[in-house]
Design an enzyme around this catalytic site. Structure first.
Site, short mmCIF file in Angstrom:
data_model
loop_
_atom_site.label_atom_id
_atom_site.label_comp_id
_atom_site.label_asym_id
_atom_site.label_seq_id
_atom_site.Cartn_x
_atom_site.Cartn_y
_atom_site.Cartn_z
CB VAL A 64 -0.82 0.27 1.51
CG1 VAL A 64 -1.55 1.17 1.78
CG2 VAL A 64 -1.92 -0.85 1.66
N GLY A 70 3.83 4.16 3.34
CA GLY A 70 4.25 3.05 2.77
C GLY A 70 3.96 1.49 3.23
CE LYS A 71 4.15 -1.51 8.11
NZ LYS A 71 5.76 -0.71 9.11
N GLY A 72 3.73 -2.74 3.39
CA GLY A 72 3.30 -4.35 2.60
C GLY A 72 3.21 -5.72 3.90
#
Ligand code: NAD
Length: 441
Positions: free
Chosen positions: A81, A126-128
């Site tokens: 994201v 962001g992040k995953g």
């Protein structure tokens, strides 16, 4: 109200809220949005300004085929994201955990946008995540999964696009595989695409304990603001992993008294001060603090949540989200709560603490040391000149103290909590950047 145990609370919140990003325990994103809305209302953000910065810009979901050691193929679901990129490339970790869900990844990406803005480093959020229990994988399977995740999402990543880092259950080795996968595709060495790498391939000195240093610097500044003498204060730390144990060690080395520590196995209390060197030795051997009371002769409470209610001056939640809730906030006795974990306090609990006059250093400020040193790693990668630990820690201190001052000045100006002030500082920076850039097409 009957006391709710940690397990009962976790069971209950699993049944709760759902958002447009799916069902999730206590909907982390719903919680994040409530914090944003309060601050946005305070500064009378216009609907256009809200529209530009509130929702995630990009959500990518992938199904990753991975060959297992026995020859079978398993599919793992993964996410990335990008919440906002107005101030710079998206920045944020990748989590490998069976409970990963889109709502949580969105919330974590959202927090990254405002964390980077509050410490004024030139990144977005962001992040995953990948839904997997890495303990079930062999080293070779973990490597194949890591490389496939990065390769599948390669169009999204880049030193000027989106820069991942470690998060829960991902470590410098996984970052090394990410960086190698990207570099192989580009046919050149590109260390700046990932941070939190091993030192040998472009990692930064001081990255491992950076989050803890950030926590300690903000606690020192908050203690000075409150007139609290750190040398006389009793400190309790919930969570004894990377952040909790390093925070404990730094405070201990500074001559502060850690009256209690806790991890998944329980809370361990010693009013005269826990011997942190012994606790570290114990966890190095046994992974958790289980049995520490027998080695060190301290009192043990089986429910780790109990540490939150001890009669201490400073409480550092450094374990998980949703630990301080409406069920226990009224019984918290600390004067200062330093949110080393992400989202440890629910919004209802936050209101209770504010009414009680407890000073809370919000997570987006308190635990920003990790991403700050990630930024310094990215700078070193791009210049090709590497700094020693002292220089890294000096820069971290300068950036963190400036952020603390910005937040404190804002809290005074708006007569609000440090959390709302941190969001105000961050929202103003993201909004300004969005407006200067304007709306393309
Ligand atoms: P970690 O996995 O190294 O450690 C987590 C610790 O919490 C362990 O000691 C574990 O036993 C304990 N724990 C787990 N469940 C618990 C429970 N129910 N009660 C009490 N203790 C429990 O994780 P970490 O990297 O130290 O991260 C901790 C928190 O800090 C997370 O919220 C993370 O998102 C946040 N954070 C970490 C970093 C970083 O650089 N590592 C940066 C910013 C924020």
């Amino acid at each position: 109200m009957a006391r709710e145990s940690s397990r009962e609370f976790q069971e209950r919140i699993k049944k709760e809220e759902s958002t447009e990003f799916g069902r999730a325990p206590a909907s982390a994103f719903a919680n994040a949005i409530k914090q944003f809305d309060k601050a946005a209302e305070r500064i009378q953000l216009t609907p256009n300004q809200v529209a530009m910065i509130k929702l995630p810009r990009k959500i990518v979901e992938v199904n990753l085929p991975v060959r297992m050691d026995d020859g079978s193929i398993r599919i793992f679901k993964g996410y990335r994201v990008q919440h906002n990129v107005a101030r710079g490339p998206a920045k944020g970790g990748v989590r490998f955990h069976p409970d990963v869900n889109l709502d949580e990844v969105v919330a974590l990406a959202f927090w990254m946008t405002f964390k980077c803005a509050v410490v004024n480093i030139p990144f977005g959020g962001g992040k995953g995540g990948v839904i997997v229990d890495p303990r079930e994988l062999s080293e070779a399977e973990l490597e194949r999964l890591s490389r496939r995740y990065f390769a599948e999402l390669i169009e999204n990543f880049g030193p000027d696009k989106d820069i991942p880092a470690p998060d829960v259950n991902t470590n410098p080795q996984v970052m090394g595989w990410f960086m190698d996968t990207y570099s192989m595709h580009q046919h050149e060495y590109i260390p700046a695409v990932v941070t939190g790498k091993p030192l040998e391939i472009g990692g930064s000195a001081g990255r491992t304990e950076a989050t803890a240093w950030g926590v300690v610097i903000t606690v020192m500044d908050a203690a000075a603001h409150l007139g609290l003498d750190l040398k006389k204060a009793a400190i309790a730390i919930q969570g004894f992993g990377n952040v909790g144990s390093h925070t404990a060690k730094i405070f201990h080395d500074m001559g502060c008294r850690i009256a209690a520590v806790a991890d998944i196995s329980g809370a361990y209390i010693c009013e005269r001060g826990v011997d942190i060197a012994k606790a570290l030795e114990h966890t190095a051997k046994n992974k958790t603090l289980e049995g520490f009371e027998k080695v060190f002769g301290c009192r043990k409470m089986n429910d780790p949540l109990d540490i939150l209610e001890l009669d201490v001056d400073i409480l550092v939640p450094a374990a998980l989200e949703n630990q301080i809730t409406a069920a226990n906030a009224g019984r918290i006795r600390a004067k200062l709560v330093a949110e080393a974990a992400n989202g440890p306090t629910t919004t209802e609990a936050d209101d209770i603490l504010e009414k009680k006059g407890v000073c809370v250093i919000p997570d987006i400020l308190c635990n920003a040391g990790g991403v700050t040193v990630s930024y310094l790693e990215w700078v070193q990668n791009r210049t090709g000149y590497y700094w020693d630990r002292e220089r890294v820690n000096d820069e971290l201190k300068r950036i963190t103290q400036q952020a603390f001052r910005d937040v404190l000045d804002t809290a005074r100006f708006y007569d609000c909590s440090l959390r709302i002030a941190a969001y105000i500082v961050a929202i103003k920076r993201v909004t300004k950047a969005s407006e200067i850039r304007g709306l393309y097409a």
